[in-house]
Design an enzyme around this catalytic site. Structure first.
Site, PDB file in Angstrom:
ATOM      1  CG  ASN A  52      35.120  13.400  39.756  1.00  0.00           C
ATOM      2  OD1 ASN A  52      34.474  12.404  40.076  1.00  0.00           O
ATOM      3  ND2 ASN A  52      34.723  14.614  40.043  1.00  0.00           N
ATOM      4  CG  ASN A 105      28.477  15.466  35.819  1.00  0.00           C
ATOM      5  OD1 ASN A 105      28.686  14.953  36.915  1.00  0.00           O
ATOM      6  ND2 ASN A 105      27.923  14.826  34.821  1.00  0.00           N
ATOM      7  CG  ASP A 106      29.349  18.355  42.007  1.00  0.00           C
ATOM      8  OD1 ASP A 106      30.086  19.326  41.820  1.00  0.00           O
ATOM      9  OD2 ASP A 106      28.261  18.415  42.606  1.00  0.00           O
ATOM     10  CB  CYS A 107      29.926  12.614  39.134  1.00  0.00           C
ATOM     11  SG  CYS A 107      29.021  12.798  40.665  1.00  0.00           S
TER      12      CYS A 107
END
Ligand code: BGC
Ligand code: NOJ
Length: 825
Positions: free
Chosen positions: A490, A486-488
């Site tokens: 963070n 999940n790139d998001c």
């Protein structure tokens, strides 16, 4: 619910999707080209072409997100008296008497009829050739002789698609062309460092041309009403700077019933440095002439098209299913496999949602994509694995992306996505199981492309595994780094500056306690694969009379790490009803019942159930039930629930999205299959099927064409979730890991045909109502016709009979030749 309008239908026999109304709710596109030269083409002939790299070698210009939408493409204007029309309706939008667009396997055919004239354009990129063929057939169906004026149109991009959109102080002075008979050459920057040019040709004498955009269109006109076309008079313009284009003008006379073909070619040529010019300032056209000569007649073009079709016949002949359910069969046999090939080729670079300038080839993306593609052309998957591994760092970390033209890691995005290394195991194991080619593990592969750093690919796999266990957090769970899948999410970013990118901003890593349960599950799944691979290597060593010690020891070492990870998840990764998602920087739980919002996330449910962590304690079943209860909705399973209603500084981009979209509780189709596979492993066939059918394009096509908006023949990355303003609306079609995961899920886990080191493992998981079905599977040098009799069972094999002989266990042992297999569940 509003009545859903239909814009097209499947034609399974021709493997086409037939669009019958040009005003689709969004451009519905197709891809042309299979290896070096690629094009995107919409149902109204919009789109563009490029060579290998959509950023650095863009051949024709395209305007993303324009007004009107889908602006720019290869356009044929037909002027018949006072009427000007296009076979694809756009850009003139003159109402047509008939319109049809057929998107097929690497080709598109657009047909329009107006005033008794039919214009049908077939677009494709021939195998192994650097060009797009546009075969335009004009036919006069009227009783009168027709005098038509035909104008073609392409607009050149000044090669670098990024600077083409921004550096106008330079761009407006650099454009250069040459015109030779019926060919227009685009040679901007050729005089200096470039050794390549493009051309647009037609196989008939022309009565005029244009190469300067303003001369052709007029500064105050549009694609819809170019001055030259409206007046029926080409300007014979020669571009010097500004915006070079290519347009042929052809006068066509057609007797009643008469038909004529015109072969247009959009080609690309590279020359050796010392052979760039044939005279001062004059480009060497030898290779262009050659390419033109290979495709200058209807016969030659038809032959090239037949070869392309044969190529696809062969590709789609490797895995074929007959279930009697058309909606399933067409996805498995045609569209899912096709989408896998396209995503494998393009990664996430160029679609109508990816501009082709932002992203190269993803490390994790490509490893997943190749699992959807490896059965079709294994040598290309092999090369891809080596290219990807070459961008890895010595400590097992990875560049998150690389550029296809240079094959170098992309410095803009860098590394630090801690799930990346595991995917190399995932991709490589799939490759070896498909091919039996263990030699790939001995290939010498550098780190970060540095000559002199080469080690075996196996060593790359080893450092990949190590990267996870050398980066554990306080709960002995994997540190998340910049983000996991999940790139998001963070968790180390802490950005309050809207001018910063969540993806690339310097992270706070000192003192982080941010751990990922998704990576934990992924590590267990790929770790088990790695252990099995080591054991397989040990066995092979022994069979060859060598010592297996190294591999046996490695298998033991990693088995222990896997066991420890399982324990860590059971101890600190379980929330009572489902798996936690993560721990944040400070060590607080994410994805827990204790949280106000986003109490449950899909990724860790998918990976930890696939890994069967705590199955014996009922954890898997509970987690799968929780997905049904909290994540499932009419259109699939959302990513998290409840959606975030406000931005959370500690979480990053995920909470930046409005509710129900993208990573904030959108239906991220990519990870639905993870849970579906979890269901299959747990033997819950009815649940697996009902999740699967919800995001299966053919089912969506039937019900929701208007609502869904995007192409009904492929999966999209994200469908708006239940918390969104318009649940069910799709976005980001085509280039998504969903393709490979849908394929992996249906081919291996639902239909149950799994390549393994020594043969094919049979392990279906079906809905109770499933009837008998047959899979024809080409595998290495063998061909299996496998008929499965579910007998009302969802899971479990009772007997396998191979060529009349009972087989012990669930694996059909590999041997070359044709085989008939009968399976009873
Ligand atoms: C998107 C992700 C994407 C990432 C990297 C984010 O804004 O939501 O889906 O992977 O950007 O480009
Ligand atoms: C799209 C990216 O390509 C993929 O790598 C990522 O995992 C998903 N977005 C989820 O963030």
């Amino acid at each position: 619910m509003e009545q859903q309008k239909r814009y097209g239908h499947f034609d399974d026999q021709h493997r086409e999707y037939v669009i019958t109304d040009p005003q689709t709710p969004w451009p519905w596109i197709n891809y042309l080209g299979n290896e070096d030269f690629f094009s995107l083409i919409s149902n109204t002939a919009g789109g563009y072409s490029f060579y290998k790299d959509a950023k650095f070698r863009r051949i024709t210009r395209y305007r993303y997100n324009n007004v009107p939408m889908d602006n720019g493409g290869r356009y044929f204007y037909i002027k018949d008296g006072d009427t000007v029309w296009n076979p694809g309706w756009k850009p003139c939008k003159t109402p047509l008497d008939f319109y049809e667009c057929r998107h097929g396997m690497s080709y598109t055919r657009i047909t329009g009829r107006k005033q008794g004239v039919e214009a049908s354009a077939l677009f494709f990129v021939p195998l192994k050739k650097w060009c797009e063929v546009q075969k335009l057939t004009l036919r006069n169906d009227s009783q009168a002789t027709k005098q038509l004026k035909l104008f073609s149109f392409e607009e050149w991009c000044l090669w670098n698609a990024a600077t083409d959109m921004e550096n106008f102080q330079r761009n407006f002075s650099t454009g250069e062309v040459e015109i030779e008979n019926s060919t227009i050459y685009h040679k901007t920057e050729y005089r200096e460092r470039r050794n390549h040019y493009a051309f647009y040709h037609v196989n008939t004498p022309i009565q005029g041309f244009d190469t300067d955009r303003e001369s052709f269109i007029g500064l105050y006109n549009e694609f819809a009403d170019p001055q030259a076309v409206m007046e029926g008079k080409p300007r014979n313009s020669h571009a010097h700077g500004w915006s070079p284009i290519a347009s042929h003008y052809i006068e066509v006379t057609l007797q009643p019933g008469e038909q004529k073909d015109f072969i247009f070619l959009l080609g690309y040529v590279e020359n050796e440095q010392d052979k760039k010019f044939e005279a001062p300032q004059v480009i060497n056209k030898e290779k262009a002439h050659q390419l033109i000569a290979e495709l200058d007649t209807t016969e030659k073009v038809d032959r090239a098209f037949a070869e392309l079709c044969k190529y696809w016949d062969a590709l789609l002949d490797i895995y074929k299913v007959k279930t009697g359910n058309d909606k399933l069969d067409r996805m498995v046999n045609i569209w899912n496999q096709y989408q896998c090939m396209v995503t494998f080729n393009f990664s996430r670079s160029a679609s109508f949602f990816e501009s082709g300038v932002g992203r190269g080839m993803g490390f994790r993306d490509s490893n997943q994509d190749l699992v959807g593609f490896v059965h079709q052309i294994p040598p290309r998957a092999r090369q891809r694995i080596i290219d990807i591994a070459s961008t890895q760092f010595p400590d097992g970390g990875c560049y998150h992306q690389y550029q296809p033209l240079t094959k170098r890691g992309n410095n803009d995005i860098g590394g630090g996505f801690n799930d990346d290394p595991c995917w190399l195991i995932f991709g490589t194991v799939a490759y070896i199981k498909e091919t039996g080619d263990f030699s790939i593990l001995d290939e010498m592969v550098p780190f970060d492309n540095q000559p002199g750093t080469e080690v075996t690919l196996f060593e790359h796999l080893r450092v990949s595994m190590n990267h996870v266990i050398e980066n554990l957090g306080p709960h002995k769970l994997p540190l998340i780094g910049r983000a996991d899948w999940n790139d998001c999410l963070n968790l180390n970013c802490f950005s309050m500056d809207p001018n910063e990118s969540f993806q690339t901003t310097e992270n706070v890593t000192e003192g982080t306690k941010a751990e990922s349960l998704m990576i934990a599950g992924l590590f267990v799944v790929t770790g088990k694969d790695y252990v099995a691979l080591c054991k397989e290597l040990a066995r092979r060593r022994q069979d060859d009379g060598g010592s297996a010690d190294v591999y046996t020891a490695e298998a033991e070492r990693m088995q222990q790490a896997v066991d420890e990870m399982i324990e860590a998840v059971k101890k600190d990764g379980w929330d009572g009803e489902w798996y936690l998602r993560a721990y944040d920087f400070f060590g607080n739980k994410i994805g827990s019942n204790e949280c106000d919002e986003a109490k449950i996330f899909i990724e860790s449910q998918g990976w930890c159930t696939m890994a069967e962590i705590g199955a014996e304690d009922g954890m898997v079943a509970k987690s799968l039930d929780a997905c049904k209860k909290y994540l499932e909705c009419e259109h699939g399973m959302v990513l998290n629930n409840p959606a975030f209603s406000k931005f959370i500084y500690e979480y990053g981009e995920i909470s930046s999205y409005p509710e129900g979209y993208k990573e904030n509780a959108g239906i991220f189709c990519h990870n639905n299959p993870w849970v579906i596979i979890g269901e299959c492993i747990a033997g819950r066939g009815d649940d697996a099927w009902s999740h699967y059918a919800k995001i299966l394009p053919s089912y969506v096509e039937e019900k929701y064409q208007t609502l869904h908006k995007v192409e009904p023949y492929v999966n999209c990355q994200m469908v708006a979730g239940k918390d969104a303003a318009r649940p069910g609306e799709g976005k980001n079609s085509w280039l998504t890991g969903t393709a490979a995961w849908m394929w992996y899920t249906v081919s291996e886990f639902i239909l149950g045909i799994k390549p393994d080191y020594d043969g094919i493992r049979i392990d279906p998981c079906l809905p109770e109502t499933a009837s008998d079905y047959t899979v024809c599977r080409k595998f290495r040098e063998a061909e299996y016709e496998i008929t499965i009799h579910p007998n009302g069972q969802q899971k479990g094999i009772k007997s396998i009979v191979l060529d009349g002989q009972p087989v012990k266990g669930a694996v059909i042992p590999y041997s070359a030749g044709k085989h008939i297999v009968e399976v009873n569940m």
